[in-house]
Design a protein around this motif. Structure first.
Motif, PDB file in Angstrom:
ATOM      1  N   SER A   1      50.626  12.094  56.529  1.00 21.26           N
ATOM      2  CA  SER A   1      49.847  13.330  56.592  1.00 21.26           C
ATOM      3  C   SER A   1      49.628  13.676  58.058  1.00 21.26           C
TER       4      SER A   1
ATOM      5  N   TRP B   1      40.600  14.406  55.342  1.00 22.39           N
ATOM      6  CA  TRP B   1      41.855  13.777  54.923  1.00 22.39           C
ATOM      7  C   TRP B   1      41.688  13.120  53.540  1.00 22.39           C
TER       8      TRP B   1
ATOM      9  N   GLU C   1      42.019  15.378  50.806  1.00 16.73           N
ATOM     10  CA  GLU C   1      43.402  15.773  50.547  1.00 16.73           C
ATOM     11  C   GLU C   1      44.205  14.650  49.879  1.00 16.73           C
TER      12      GLU C   1
ATOM     13  N   ASP D   1      57.407   7.065  48.917  1.00 16.44           N
ATOM     14  CA  ASP D   1      57.024   8.324  48.282  1.00 16.44           C
ATOM     15  C   ASP D   1      56.708   8.105  46.801  1.00 16.44           C
TER      16      ASP D   1
ATOM     17  N   ILE E   1      53.507  17.281  42.501  1.00 18.56           N
ATOM     18  CA  ILE E   1      52.250  16.670  42.968  1.00 18.56           C
ATOM     19  C   ILE E   1      52.588  15.340  43.623  1.00 18.56           C
ATOM     20  N   ARG E   2      52.234  15.205  44.878  1.00 19.53           N
ATOM     21  CA  ARG E   2      52.459  13.935  45.574  1.00 19.53           C
ATOM     22  C   ARG E   2      51.234  13.593  46.413  1.00 19.53           C
TER      23      ARG E   2
ATOM     24  N   ASN F   1      48.676  13.175  49.200  1.00 18.47           N
ATOM     25  CA  ASN F   1      48.331  14.084  50.298  1.00 18.47           C
ATOM     26  C   ASN F   1      48.655  15.542  49.998  1.00 18.47           C
ATOM     27  N   HIS F   2      49.201  15.832  48.819  1.00 10.75           N
ATOM     28  CA  HIS F   2      49.492  17.225  48.467  1.00 10.75           C
ATOM     29  C   HIS F   2      48.946  17.522  47.062  1.00 10.75           C
TER      30      HIS F   2
ATOM     31  N   TYR G   1      47.308  19.495  43.781  1.00  7.13           N
ATOM     32  CA  TYR G   1      47.639  20.773  43.150  1.00  7.13           C
ATOM     33  C   TYR G   1      46.349  21.392  42.617  1.00  7.13           C
TER      34      TYR G   1
ATOM     35  N   ASP H   1      41.167  20.344  41.773  1.00 10.33           N
ATOM     36  CA  ASP H   1      42.289  19.723  42.486  1.00 10.33           C
ATOM     37  C   ASP H   1      42.791  18.520  41.706  1.00 10.33           C
TER      38      ASP H   1
ATOM     39  N   TYR I   1      45.241  15.229  41.886  1.00 12.75           N
ATOM     40  CA  TYR I   1      45.815  14.364  42.925  1.00 12.75           C
ATOM     41  C   TYR I   1      46.714  13.299  42.319  1.00 12.75           C
TER      42      TYR I   1
END
Lengths: 329, 474
Positions: free
Chosen positions: A130, A257, A260, B241, B260-261, B263-264, B266, B272, B274
C-alpha cells in the motif's frame, strides 16, 4: 539482487555502521574530555554514517524495486539514520554536539541489531502493499528516533540533577579538604557558555556542583561543564515536541491505513495499543511540563519511561507479541 | 417561622451542593489530576497489550498461573478495552478535559498591558544607547514591527511603555487540541450508535449476504499467489496477493463485478467489504463397511467438526496441509497445494483421542467399519465488512488534535515589555523583559538573539548590562 548490487548494499552498510561506531567513540571522548578537536572530527563522521545509511536504504529500493521499510531490518536501519539526523540538526542549531556519543552509540547498536534481521530483499506481503507504507512507517520511525534522542538528553539531565543532589547532601567539607591542583574556570569550560553569554551563566541552579568544581573536584568540574539543567530541559522538550506530533501523525496515518486494509481504523491490535500507551505517556509529559513544580527531574523521568514504552512498542510487540503488525522479517 | 427555617436550610444545602460542585470541577480541571487519569489509562492500555485479549477462559487457565488467570478473568483483563474500568477512565478523562477547557483554557485571556518591574522578571536585559529617547523609541517600534511583533504603546503615570506580542493567537493551541480530542470521541460514539461490522466466509461459487444491509456477494473465484523466496536462512514462502472476483449486489438490485483484494476494499451502499482471509474447505466423505453414510452436510472449513452418527465421537478438520513431504510423511514447508492433505482430530466427547494426516483422495480407517476420505478442497474467501458513519468525524478530530499540538509546540506566545528612559549620565536606557506561556527557559535563546540584534541595530557605542540578566524558574 545481483552480486555487484549486493556488494554496493554491503559497502554502504559497512560504511554506515563503521562511521557510527567511530563517531560514537570520538564524540563520547568529546563528551568526557571536551576537546574541540574531537568534536570537529566526530560531527563529520556522524554525517557520513547517516548519509551512507540513507543511501543504503535508497539503493536497496532502487536496485530491487521493493520499498526497504517492509521489514524490521529496514525500519531499524531507518530508525538509527533518523536518530543521527535529528541529533545533527539539533547539534547544529542548538550546539548539542555533546549528545553525539550516546546517540551514535545507540544508533550503532540499533543498526547492528538490525543486521541480525537482514534476510535480504523480499517482496512485501499483501497487507504491506500500500502507498501508506511510504507515509506511515517513515513518520512513526522518525518519531521513535526523536524520542530516543530526547531520552539521551533526559538521561544526561538526570545524571547532572542526581549528582547535584549528591554533592549537596555530601557537603563540601570533604571536597575542599582533598582538593588539589589548579582550579578550573567552570564558565570557560562549559559547552554553552561564552564570554558574553550573560543570559546563560547568570543563574546557578547547581550550586553544589559549582562549589565542588571551584574547590577542585574533577567530577564536579566535568558536570559543571555540561549545559545547565534549564537548557537540558528545554532541549528535551524541543525534541519531544518533534516526536509527539510525529507519533500522533503516525497513529493517524496508521489508522487511515488500517481502515483501508483491515476494515477498521482501530483494531485494539497490540502494536496500536502500545503506541497509544506511549502517546499517553508523552501527553502526560507535555501536560506536566506546563507546571513549573513538575518541570525538571520528574518530566525527565517521564521522558525516559516514555522511551522505554516506545521501545516496547517498537521491538517488544514486534518480536514477542503476535498481532496484525507481526511481520518481523 | 418554620417555612423560613426550611428555606434557610434549603439555601444552605444548595450552597453546600454548589461548593461541592465547585470542588469537583476544580479537581477535574487540575492538571495533575488529569495526568493521573492519563497514567491510569496508559497502565490499563498496556495491560491489554501484555495479556492476550478476547480468548476463551480455558486459554488463560492453560497459559497463566491459576491465581493470575482467575484475576485476569475476574477483573475483565481478558477484554479490557471494553471493560467498565476502561470505558470509565475514558469518561473521566473527557470530564477532566471538559472541566479544564471550560474553567481554564477558554477563560484564559490575553494578559492586560500593564507595566512591570523589568528587573523582577527573570528574563531581562538593559541596553545603554547614546541617542535621544524619542529616536530610540521610534527605532524600537520599527525594529519589533519588522520582525513580526505586534507593538502597542501605553502610558502609565507619565511613563511610556511599549508592549510587543508574538503568536498571541497560539494561546488557543491547547483549546484546539482538546476540541480535536472531543471530536474524535464524538466520531467513535457515532459508530457505537449507528455503525456495524462483521465477517463472513464464502466458498467459490456460492453467495453470502450481509445481514444488516442485505447486500449479496457471489464469489466467482478466489485466487492467491505465494512465491518461494530464497533468503539467508533458507526458502521462505511469501504471500504476494489474495484476490476475490465477485458479483456484488446492493440495494438497487444491480449486480456489479468487483475485484476485492487486501488494501482495496469494495464499497457497497456505504458498507466497505474487505478481503481478510482465505482457506481450503474440504469435502469429506464418510463410509461404513464400504457404503456411504451421512457425514458432514457441507464442505468443512478449518476448525469445523461433525459427529459420526451413533458413535458419540466427532471429527474435527484441524488444518490444511499444502504439501506433504513424501519422504517423512509429515507436513512440508510449501503452503501451496502441490501434494495436499488435511490434519483431522478425533474427539470422544470433549476429549481428543487422536489425530491423523490424510493425503487428499485417500481414506483413513476410523474404526468400527467407518472410513473417512478428504475428497477434494474448495477455496473460500473470508471478508470483513464495516459501516462506520463516524469515520469522517474521527478524521476531522484527528487533524484538529494534530493542529492543536503543532500550534502549542511550535508557536510560542511571548510578550516583551520595553521601557525607554533617559539616563542620568546622559543617553538612553532600554529596559526589556520577556514572558511566555511556557516559562522563561524555553525563550532564553530567542531573547538573547533579540537583545543582541537590538544592540547591533542601535549601534551601541557603550554597552552596559547592569546586574547581568538573571534566569529564574518559571
Amino acid at each position: 539482487m545481483d552480486p555487484t548490487r549486493q556488494s554496493i548494499d554491503q559497502v554502504l552498510l559497512v560504511v554506515g555502521i563503521s562511521a557510527y561506531i567511530t563517531g560514537a567513540l570520538v564524540l563520547l571522548a568529546y563528551f568526557l574530555t571536551r576537546r574541540p578537536l574531537l568534536r570537529t572530527i566526530g560531527m563529520p563522521i556522524a554525517t557520513i554514517g547517516c548519509v551512507a545509511q540513507i543511501l543504503e536504504l535508497g539503493a536497496r529500493w532502487w536496485m530491487t524495486g521493493v520499498w526497504p521499510l517492509t521489514n524490521l531490518y529496514g525500519s531499524l536501519s531507518m530508525f538509527s539514520a533518523m536518530a543521527v539526523a535529528i541529533f545533527l540538526i539539533f547539534a547544529v542549531k542548538y550546539d548539542l554536539a555533546f549528545l553525539g556519543g550516546p546517540v551514535l552509540a545507540a544508533a550503532a547498536i540499533a543498526l547492528g541489531y538490525a543486521t541480525t534481521w537482514n534476510e535480504g530483499t523480499m517482496p512485501a506481503v499483501p497487507a504491506l502493499q500500500s502507498y501508506w507504507i511510504k507515509i506511515h512507517v517513515p513518520i512513526v520511525v522518525t518519531s521513535y528516533a526523536a524520542f530516543m534522542v530526547a531520552a539521551c538528553v533526559s538521561a544526561i539531565y538526570l545524571l547532572k540533577a542526581g549528582m547535584e543532589r549528591r554533592y549537596a547532601s555530601r557537603g563540601l567539607r570533604g571536597v575542599i579538604a582533598t582538593a588539589g591542583g589548579p582550579k578550573l574556570d567552570v564558565s570557560m569550560n562549559a559547552y554553552a557558555a561564552t564570554a558574553d553569554d550573560m543570559l546563560r551563566t547568570s543563574r546557578d541552579e547547581t550550586p553544589a556542583i559549582t562549589q565542588a568544581a571551584t574547590a577542585g573536584d574533577g567530577l564536579a568540574q566535568w558536570l559543571a561543564g555540561l549545559p545547565t539543567l534549564a537548557r537540558l530541559d528545554v532541549m528535551q522538550y524541543r525534541i519531544i515536541a518533534v516526536g509527539l506530533p510525529l507519533l500522533s501523525l503516525g497513529i493517524i496515518t496508521g489508522a487511515m491505513w488500517a481502515k483501508e486494509a483491515w476494515g477498521a481504523y482501530w483494531q485494539w491490535d497490540p502494536k496500536e495499543t502500545a503506541a497509544l500507551a506511549s502517546w499517553i505517556i508523552y501527553a502526560m509529559y507535555m501536560h506536566l511540563h506546563t507546571r513549573p513544580e513538575w518541570r525538571g527531574s520528574r518530566t525527565a523521568w517521564i521522558s525516559v519511561i516514555g522511551f522505554i514504552s516506545i521501545m516496547f512498542c517498537y521491538l517488544g510487540v514486534n518480536i514477542w507479541i503476535s498481532g496484525l503488525h507481526s511481520y518481523k522479517m | 417561622m418554620e417555612a423560613r427555617s426550611r428555606n434557610g436550610l434549603g439555601a444552605s444545602a444548595l450552597a453546600s451542593l454548589h461548593e461541592s460542585w465547585d470542588d469537583l470541577v476544580r479537581l477535574f480541571a487540575n492538571v495533575t489530576f488529569g495526568v493521573f487519569l492519563l497514567a491510569v489509562w496508559a497502565v490499563l492500555t498496556l495491560i491489554g497489550v501484555v495479556i492476550d485479549q478476547g480468548k476463551d477462559p480455558t486459554y488463560y487457565a492453560q497459559n497463566y498461573a491459576p491465581p493470575l488467570a482467575r484475576a485476569i478473568l475476574r477483573l475483565d483483563c481478558d477484554n479490557i478495552y471494553h471493560s467498565a474500568a476502561y470505558i470509565g477512565i475514558l469518561g473521566l478523562i473527557l470530564c477532566s478535559m471538559a472541566a479544564a477547557t471550560f474553567t481554564k483554557v477558554i477563560p484564559r485571556r490575553i494578559p492586560r498591558l500593564n507595566p512591570v518591574k523589568i528587573d523582577a522578571i527573570p528574563l531581562h536585559a538593559k541596553i545603554a544607547v547614546d541617542e535621544p529617547v524619542d529616536a530610540v523609541r521610534e527605532r524600537l517600534v520599527a525594529f519589533f514591527s519588522q520582525r513580526g511583533w505586534q507593538v502597542r504603546k501605553r502610558e502609565f503615570g507619565g511613563t511610556e511603555w511599549a508592549f510587543a506580542d508574538k503568536n498571541n493567537w497560539a494561546r488557543r493551541g491547547v483549546l484546539v487540541a482538546h476540541i480535536g480530542f472531543l471530536i474524535i470521541a464524538i466520531g467513535t460514539t457515532i459508530y457505537w450508535a449507528k455503525g456495524y461490522s462483521g465477517q463472513f466466509t464464502v466458498l467459490s461459487g456460492q453467495t453470502a449476504t450481509i445481514p444488516e444491509s442485505g447486500a449479496k456477494i457471489a464469489l466467482q473465484r478466489f485466487a492467491y499467489r505465494i512465491d518461494p523466496i530464497r533468503t539467508k536462512s533458507g526458502i521462505v514462502y511469501q504471500p504476494i496477493d489474495y484476490v476475490s472476483n465477485a458479483t456484488v449486489t446492493g440495494r438497487d438490485g444491480v449486480g456489479r463485478q468487483a475485484v476485492i483484494r487486501v488494501n482495496h476494499p469494495y464499497d457497497v451502499d456505504g458498507v466497505d467489504v474487505y478481503q481478510s482471509t482465505y482457506g481450503f474447505a474440504i469435502d469429506f466423505q464418510l463410509t461404513k463397511d464400504g457404503r456411504p453414510v451421512a457425514g458432514p452436510d457441507h464442505p468443512l472449513k478449518e476448525g469445523e467438526a461433525f459427529i459420526v452418527d451413533g458413535t458419540g465421537r466427532s471429527i474435527q478438520y484441524a488444518r490444511f496441509v499444502g504439501t506433504i513431504d513424501r519422504a517423512t510423511g509429515q507436513p512440508g514447508l510449501d503452503p501451496r497445494p502441490n501434494d495436499p492433505g488435511v490434519v483431522i482430530q478425533a474427539f470422544d466427547g470433549d476429549q481428543p483421542v487422536g489425530s491423523a494426516l490424510i493425503p487428499l483422495g485417500t481414506a483413513v480407517d476410523l474404526g468400527a467399519g467407518y472410513r473417512l476420505e478428504a475428497a477434494r478442497y474448495i477455496l473460500y474467501s473470508g471478508f470483513q465488512y464495516r459501516y462506520d458513519p463516524g469515520i469522517p468525524v474521527v478524521g476531522i478530530g484527528s487533524f484538529v488534535l494534530l493542529a492543536g499540538l503543532c500550534i502549542s509546540f511550535y508557536f510560542l506566545p511571548a510578550r516583551l515589555f520595553v521601557l525607554v528612559r533617559e539616563r542620568a549620565e546622559g543617553g538612553t536606557e532600554v529596559g526589556i523583559a520577556a514572558t511566555t506561556v511556557r516559562g522563561y527557559d524555553v525563550f532564553e535563546e530567542r531573547f538573547g538573539e533579540i537583545v543582541a540584534a537590538l544592540r547591533r541595530t542601535h549601534g551601541v557605542k557603550t554597552t552596559e548590562v547592569p546586574a547581568a540578566a538573571a534566569l529564574g524558574t518559571a
